[in-house]
Design a protein around this motif. Structure first.
Motif, PDB file in Angstrom:
ATOM      1  N   LEU A   2     -10.309  -4.860  -7.878  1.00 18.61           N
ATOM      2  CA  LEU A   2      -9.418  -5.835  -7.264  1.00 18.61           C
ATOM      3  C   LEU A   2      -9.723  -5.950  -5.780  1.00 18.61           C
ATOM      4  CD1 LEU A   2      -6.892  -7.689  -7.282  1.00 18.61           C
ATOM      5  CD2 LEU A   2      -5.572  -5.636  -6.761  1.00 18.61           C
ATOM      6  N   VAL A   3      -9.901  -7.178  -5.325  1.00 19.34           N
ATOM      7  CA  VAL A   3     -10.067  -7.438  -3.902  1.00 19.34           C
ATOM      8  C   VAL A   3      -8.863  -8.279  -3.473  1.00 19.34           C
ATOM      9  CG1 VAL A   3     -11.496  -8.500  -2.131  1.00 19.34           C
ATOM     10  CG2 VAL A   3     -12.577  -7.388  -4.096  1.00 19.34           C
ATOM     11  N   LEU A   4      -7.911  -7.607  -2.838  1.00 17.72           N
ATOM     12  CA  LEU A   4      -6.703  -8.280  -2.375  1.00 17.72           C
ATOM     13  C   LEU A   4      -6.426  -7.819  -0.950  1.00 17.72           C
ATOM     14  CD1 LEU A   4      -4.268 -10.098  -2.847  1.00 17.72           C
ATOM     15  CD2 LEU A   4      -3.113  -8.154  -3.903  1.00 17.72           C
ATOM     16  N   PRO A   5      -6.931  -8.593   0.019  1.00 21.28           N
ATOM     17  CA  PRO A   5      -6.692  -8.206   1.409  1.00 21.28           C
ATOM     18  C   PRO A   5      -5.194  -8.143   1.709  1.00 21.28           C
ATOM     19  CG  PRO A   5      -8.343  -9.947   1.274  1.00 21.28           C
ATOM     20  CD  PRO A   5      -7.731  -9.810  -0.087  1.00 21.28           C
ATOM     21  N   ILE A  28       0.877  -2.242  -4.057  1.00 23.41           N
ATOM     22  CA  ILE A  28      -0.317  -2.804  -4.705  1.00 23.41           C
ATOM     23  C   ILE A  28      -0.830  -1.833  -5.761  1.00 23.41           C
ATOM     24  CG2 ILE A  28      -2.762  -3.390  -4.379  1.00 23.41           C
ATOM     25  CD1 ILE A  28      -1.969  -4.555  -1.628  1.00 23.41           C
ATOM     26  N   GLU A  29      -0.961  -0.565  -5.395  1.00 24.94           N
ATOM     27  CA  GLU A  29      -1.448   0.441  -6.340  1.00 24.94           C
ATOM     28  C   GLU A  29      -0.497   0.583  -7.528  1.00 24.94           C
ATOM     29  OE1 GLU A  29      -4.477   1.851  -6.306  1.00 24.94           O
ATOM     30  OE2 GLU A  29      -4.768   0.500  -4.610  1.00 24.94           O
ATOM     31  N   ALA A  30       0.800   0.589  -7.264  1.00 22.58           N
ATOM     32  CA  ALA A  30       1.783   0.698  -8.335  1.00 22.58           C
ATOM     33  C   ALA A  30       1.728  -0.525  -9.256  1.00 22.58           C
ATOM     34  CB  ALA A  30       3.187   0.857  -7.755  1.00 22.58           C
ATOM     35  N   SER A  31       1.501  -1.689  -8.691  1.00 21.42           N
ATOM     36  CA  SER A  31       1.410  -2.912  -9.492  1.00 21.42           C
ATOM     37  C   SER A  31       0.183  -2.894 -10.390  1.00 21.42           C
ATOM     38  CB  SER A  31       1.387  -4.142  -8.582  1.00 21.42           C
ATOM     39  OG  SER A  31       2.612  -4.250  -7.890  1.00 21.42           O
ATOM     40  N   LYS A  32      -0.928  -2.396  -9.864  1.00 20.56           N
ATOM     41  CA  LYS A  32      -2.132  -2.269 -10.684  1.00 20.56           C
ATOM     42  C   LYS A  32      -1.879  -1.314 -11.847  1.00 20.56           C
ATOM     43  CE  LYS A  32      -5.686  -1.276  -8.096  1.00 20.56           C
ATOM     44  NZ  LYS A  32      -6.581  -0.934  -6.991  1.00 20.56           N
ATOM     45  N   GLU A  33      -1.193  -0.202 -11.577  1.00 17.82           N
ATOM     46  CA  GLU A  33      -0.862   0.752 -12.631  1.00 17.82           C
ATOM     47  C   GLU A  33       0.089   0.121 -13.646  1.00 17.82           C
ATOM     48  OE1 GLU A  33       0.586   4.429 -11.003  1.00 17.82           O
ATOM     49  OE2 GLU A  33      -1.227   4.712  -9.794  1.00 17.82           O
ATOM     50  N   PHE A  34       1.061  -0.646 -13.164  1.00 21.08           N
ATOM     51  CA  PHE A  34       1.986  -1.329 -14.060  1.00 21.08           C
ATOM     52  C   PHE A  34       1.238  -2.267 -14.996  1.00 21.08           C
ATOM     53  CE2 PHE A  34       4.359  -5.163 -15.064  1.00 21.08           C
ATOM     54  CZ  PHE A  34       5.466  -4.649 -15.701  1.00 21.08           C
ATOM     55  N   ASN A  44     -10.723  -9.033 -10.870  1.00 24.73           N
ATOM     56  CA  ASN A  44     -10.606  -9.731  -9.599  1.00 24.73           C
ATOM     57  C   ASN A  44     -10.411 -11.227  -9.827  1.00 24.73           C
ATOM     58  OD1 ASN A  44     -10.428  -9.554  -6.782  1.00 24.73           O
ATOM     59  ND2 ASN A  44     -12.489 -10.364  -6.577  1.00 24.73           N
ATOM     60  N   THR A  45      -9.841 -11.588 -10.964  1.00 23.20           N
ATOM     61  CA  THR A  45      -9.576 -12.996 -11.229  1.00 23.20           C
ATOM     62  C   THR A  45      -8.383 -13.450 -10.398  1.00 23.20           C
ATOM     63  OG1 THR A  45      -8.053 -12.543 -13.048  1.00 23.20           O
ATOM     64  CG2 THR A  45     -10.406 -12.781 -13.610  1.00 23.20           C
TER      65      THR A  45
END
Length: 91
Positions: A2-5, A28-34, A44-45
């Motif tokens: 994921l590339v999310l500045p 951000i990290e918690a959302s990726k885990e969710f 990275n869509t």
């Protein structure tokens, strides 16, 4: 993957300044885990980035422990289902 500045996320949330940068990074990290737990693989869509930003917004804006978040936003649910459907179709 994921590339999310952080600046992009802060624009989405309409946040000026850097006081909450550490909280936003954690969210951000918690959302990726969710999303991973919901069966959505990290990518990275544009839709995945939007799903992360929406999930971060939901948690950032509802930090009051007295507020119980009953369910995730309908738009976020739709994005999750669409991404999962794409994943199934690719197999």
């Amino acid at each position: 993957m994921l590339v999310l500045p952080l600046e992009t996320l802060k624009k989405y949330l309409r946040i000026d300044g850097s006081e909450d940068d550490d909280i936003l990074t954690l969210l951000i990290e918690a959302s990726k885990e969710f999303l991973t737990g919901a069966g959505v693989p990290e990518s990275n869509t544009a839709l995945y980035r939007l799903a992360v930003m929406m999930h971060v917004a939901l948690n950032y804006e509802n930090r009051n422990p007295a507020i119980k978040i009953e369910s995730i936003n309908f738009a976020l649910q739709s994005i999750i289902l669409q991404i999962k459907d794409w994943r199934v179709a690719e197999k």
